[in-house]
Motif scaffolding. Structure first.
Motif, PDB file in Angstrom:
ATOM      1  N   ILE A  88      -1.196  -0.863   2.097  1.00 18.72           N
ATOM      2  CA  ILE A  88      -0.003  -0.628   2.919  1.00 18.72           C
ATOM      3  C   ILE A  88       1.250  -1.131   2.209  1.00 18.72           C
ATOM      4  CG2 ILE A  88       1.148  -1.313   5.057  1.00 18.72           C
ATOM      5  CD1 ILE A  88      -1.620  -1.300   6.403  1.00 18.72           C
ATOM      6  N   ALA A  95       3.786   5.665   4.684  1.00 22.49           N
ATOM      7  CA  ALA A  95       2.382   5.399   5.012  1.00 22.49           C
ATOM      8  C   ALA A  95       1.536   5.648   3.771  1.00 22.49           C
ATOM      9  CB  ALA A  95       1.922   6.298   6.155  1.00 22.49           C
ATOM     10  N   ALA A 155      -4.201   2.705  10.679  1.00 27.94           N
ATOM     11  CA  ALA A 155      -3.527   3.071   9.430  1.00 27.94           C
ATOM     12  C   ALA A 155      -3.674   4.563   9.146  1.00 27.94           C
ATOM     13  CB  ALA A 155      -4.092   2.257   8.274  1.00 27.94           C
TER      14      ALA A 155
END
Lengths: 231, 231
Positions: A88, A95, A155
């Motif tokens: 990340i 993203a 995520a």
DNA sequence: TCCCTCCCTCAACATTTGTTGAAAACTAGC
DNA sequence: GCTAGTTTTCAACAAATGTTGAGGGAGGGA
């Protein structure tokens, strides 16, 4: 059959050593024969220890099983969590790529000192057993791994924002099944491929799973994208 | 606890009925608790039969386990074989689409009378147990399923001619892991998705697996194609 | 009726199972 | 060396395990 004099190696032993030896032996045997296929006596024999000692340290058999599962789950979760953080951070503020997230999940299983560690190999086989068991799978996997996995799915959702709610869970389920089977090293692929592929080549397994699974998630992203454009 | 008079239901029973009842009971219990987690007495109790009868019909416990596995393997293999033949015939003279081959492999698991059959549901869970076990997986899966699977991989090879030798085996391994886990209905995805996905929704599982896996194989095809063009 | 075969029950077997409580051995503080 | 606390062994427990062999009973052919 006469046992060695008791104090011969005692001085070499650190405190808590036999406790660990019991966990190692239990891990190796549970991973091969499942919970009910292993007796406390077999574990004790392998650990070079009296039967009653397992009960003294861990209580009933079922609690020993949980202790085996817990020991490395915490370590693996920490590694994966760090790998996800790194992915990340590297992509920020965007993203991360899907592939980067997938590899953050897979890669910790074979980086570090434990690649050649027999204990970790056994542990992965044990996870395959638990994951696929109706008796254990629902409860134990959830308890030990789900909090972290929710982070990974979150995520992925940022990278695939238009995905339908259930899609990511099913895709993770596919990943989970493929991963646990491959790392269980059952020897099946060796037979099937007539020696072309080898169960114990975890590096190769990792690479193939990473590509295969990434493609599966990418397909979800493309379908979702197409849906968005069409509307 | 007094048993019923013996001949009350005897006339209702067809020949071979109790043999089947033992197989059904064994299948249900083995699928939930594994080989060692089940006693012959538990099987007999569930089948409404004396303990010794299992031994009379099947010999030792291990042979009963094999008989359970074999019974539906032959049926499933026949269904899949027909589905593959149909896919090949439909695409002839060209090679079938990858997706058609994948669906020929998956679809037989939920077409026909057996969709709602508890026995088949148990059987799929049992296959997940066997497939992921180092003790059984290498030997038994090979014995019962590999001949047919080689046909599927051969068909895939015709659709992906430039694929590297090991790629298709690893990809099938991913398919196998995802499929067996999902059809084992462990309840894990229910917890993980907080009810969004349901383990017992096999129709949904089928559709998601089919898409996910097809994408994985397509990726191999594209990579192989790119390699061919570059050279 | 007798006999043979097949399906099934019954009672018992030698082992093996998880667990326990008491005693022994070891460790560390004084 | 004495003591208190932890770790380890020992012997034993009741319960459960897979398997066996002798026999019961139904049904069909002679």
């Amino acid at each position: 059959m006469r046992p060695l004099p008791r104090d011969v190696n005692r001085s070499h032993r650190r405190k808590g050593d036999r406790r660990e030896a019991i966990l190692d032996a239990a891990e190796a045997l549970f991973s091969r024969h499942g919970y009910d296929g292993v007796t406390l006596r077999a574990i004790a024999r392998r650990a070079g220890v009296d039967v009653a000692l397992a009960n003294y340290h861990f209580g009933p058999k079922r609690d020993l099983f949980d202790a085996v599962l817990m020991r490395r789950a915490e370590i693996l979760n920490a590694w994966r969590s760090e790998a996800l953080d790194a992915a990340i951070a590297q992509a920020a503020p965007a993203a991360p790529e899907i592939e980067a997230i997938i590899r953050a999940y897979l890669r910790p299983m074979l980086t570090g000192d434990h690649v050649s560690d027999e204990g970790w190999k056994n542990y992965f086989a044990l996870i395959a057993y638990v994951n696929n068991s109706p008796e254990w799978g629902g409860q134990l996997m959830t308890q030990f791994f789900d909090p972290l996995i929710e982070r990974f799915i979150e995520a992925l959702r940022l990278s695939i924002p238009e995905a339908e709610p259930g899609d990511l869970y099913w895709a993770y389920h596919c990943l989970s099944g493929a991963l646990t089977l491959a790392f269980a090293q059952t020897g099946r692929i060796d037979h099937l491929s007539k020696g072309v592929c080898r169960s114990d080549d975890l590096e190769s397994a990792y690479e193939h799973i990473a590509r295969f699974v990434t493609a599966g998630f990418e397909e979800i992203r493309q379908k979702a994208e197409a849906r968005r454009v069409a509307s």
